[in-house]
Enzyme design. Structure first.
Site: not given
Ligand SMILES: NC(=O)c1ccc[n+]([C@@H]2O[C@H](COP(=O)([O-])OP(=O)(O)OC[C@H]3O[C@@H](n4cnc5c(N)ncnc54)[C@H](OP(=O)(O)O)[C@@H]3O)[C@@H](O)[C@H]2O)c1
Length: 341
Positions: A96, A125, A152, A154, A207, A210, A221, A225, A316
């Site tokens: 999440t 994190k 840390v 990706g 993109g 944010e 962020d 890490k 990613g």
């Molecule tokens: N994307 C990256 O490249 C990347 C890299 C390293 C680490 N991360 C970390 O990995 C995690 C996920 O990243 P992401 O990019 O996949 O984020 P995301 O696309 O924003 O997805 C987050 C997911 O969590 C769900 N969620 C949030 N609050 C919730 C709650 N209270 N109850 C149930 N579900 C909930 C959201 O539901 P909905 O779909 O219904 O909105 C969504 O499905 C984050 O913590 C991020 O910092 C991401």
């Protein structure tokens, strides 16, 4: 291995796509047969103890926005904590959104998983940055594994390089570029001779940043890490509040141009060398750490092996999902070893 997937955004969906693409290899080459028994998003959950149809789940999420509307297995009312408590599984994958104020909802998801005897793999994190020592203690107490390679670097195996490849040596210092967005902004400023605001809006258009870019540009962020590396690799019991953190808002084009005349540039470095900190720092352009664009790089200084630098993409969906898969394999190997002893 039965898996409860909490969070079905970029990383969660990439993980299920990867399971679909790599199922034969994971079973044949690694003996891992992942079965996703529940998927949770903000709309509710889909639960099937025999294993969900992942192609259908991906399609539902894309078309309807939530997996909870599945006619056979969907549940619009159930909470993530109820799913974790009431569904039988070996592992909870917690992906999440990151929250550095109180770690929620991830922190409660992870604690509940531990208390119900489930291992956890997370890329989130927030809970680790705020409560790393407490979470590792709770995992140990409940005799379960906590893995977090994707937090840390990706998909780049930063934590594994230090923890596994350098096992036996002693890491004395770490410094790294741990955030792709700020590295992109600083690279643009230095190479195109543009001001911070212009580079930030270019990062937002592509993109990389944010709409509210403060987690990145204020250094939060990368600080998360650093906390994770300090605890996991150097056994320092730190949390986010122990860190000195300075972001890149005040880095000027003039400062970058002065650094360039000395053969250097300015990078946002996270470091642990006595004190743990994040700060803009002048770095030689010949230093292997000096990567450009959205790349990440981390140098480990160890007592015997000397200095090693690992470079790769720091974020990613598919990249981060590959880190989750590695963690699942690690847990499955550890469980197999336990059965042998
Ligand atoms: N994307 C990256 O490249 C990347 C890299 C390293 C680490 N991360 C970390 O990995 C995690 C996920 O990243 P992401 O990019 O996949 O984020 P995301 O696309 O924003 O997805 C987050 C997911 O969590 C769900 N969620 C949030 N609050 C919730 C709650 N209270 N109850 C149930 N579900 C909930 C959201 O539901 P909905 O779909 O219904 O909105 C969504 O499905 C984050 O913590 C991020 O910092 C991401």
């Amino acid at each position: 291995m039965r898996i409860i997937l909490i969070g079905y955004g970029v990383v969660g969906q990439s993980l299920t796509s990867m399971f679909l693409r790599r199922r034969q290899e994971t079973v044949k080459d690694y003996g891992l047969n992942p079965k996703v028994v529940a998927i949770v998003d903000k709309g509710g959950a889909a639960i099937n103890v025999k294993g969900l149809d992942l192609e259908k789940m991906l399609l539902l999420k894309k078309q309807k926005g939530t997996v909870a509307v599945d006619k056979e297995f969907g549940n619009l009312e159930i909470s993530p904590l109820e799913v974790i408590t009431s569904t039988e599984a070996e592992v909870v994958v917690e992906v999440t959104s990151t929250n550095v104020k109180n770690g929620e909802p991830g922190l409660s998801h992870i604690k509940t998983a531990f208390k119900t005897g489930k291992h956890v793999v997370t890329t989130n994190k927030g809970p680790l940055a705020l409560a790393f020592p407490a979470l590792t203690e709770l995992a140990e107490y409940n005799k379960v594994f906590l893995r977090f390679s994707g937090t840390v670097g990706g998909g780049t195996p930063v934590l594994e390089l230090a923890k596994k490849c350098l096992a036996g040596d002693r890491i004395t210092a770490i410094r790294g570029i741990l955030n792709g967005t700020t590295n992109y902004i600083l690279t643009e400023m230095a190479e195109k001779h543009i001001a911070f605001d212009e580079a930030l809006s270019s990062a937002q258009k592509l993109g990389y940043a944010e709409t509210d870019p403060s987690m990145d540009i204020d250094g939060i962020d990368p600080a998360c890490k650093v906390v994770i590396m300090a605890n996991w690799i150097m056994n320092k019991k730190l949390t986010l509040k122990d860190m000195d953190v300075k972001g890149i808002r005040d880095v000027t084009l003039e400062a970058l141009e002065k650094a360039a005349k000395r053969g250097n540039t300015i990078k946002l470095l996270g470091s642990i060398d006595g004190k743990a900190r994040v700060a803009p720092t002048e770095v030689s352009r010949h230093d292997p750490l000096c990567v450009s664009g959205v790349l990440n790089a981390v140098t480990f200084v160890s007592e015997f092996a000397g200095e090693e630098t690992i470079i790769g993409r720091g974020a990613g969906g598919p990249e981060t999902a590959s880190a989750v898969l590695r963690d699942l394999l690690d847990i499955s190997h550890n469980l197999a070893d336990k059965m042998l002893t």
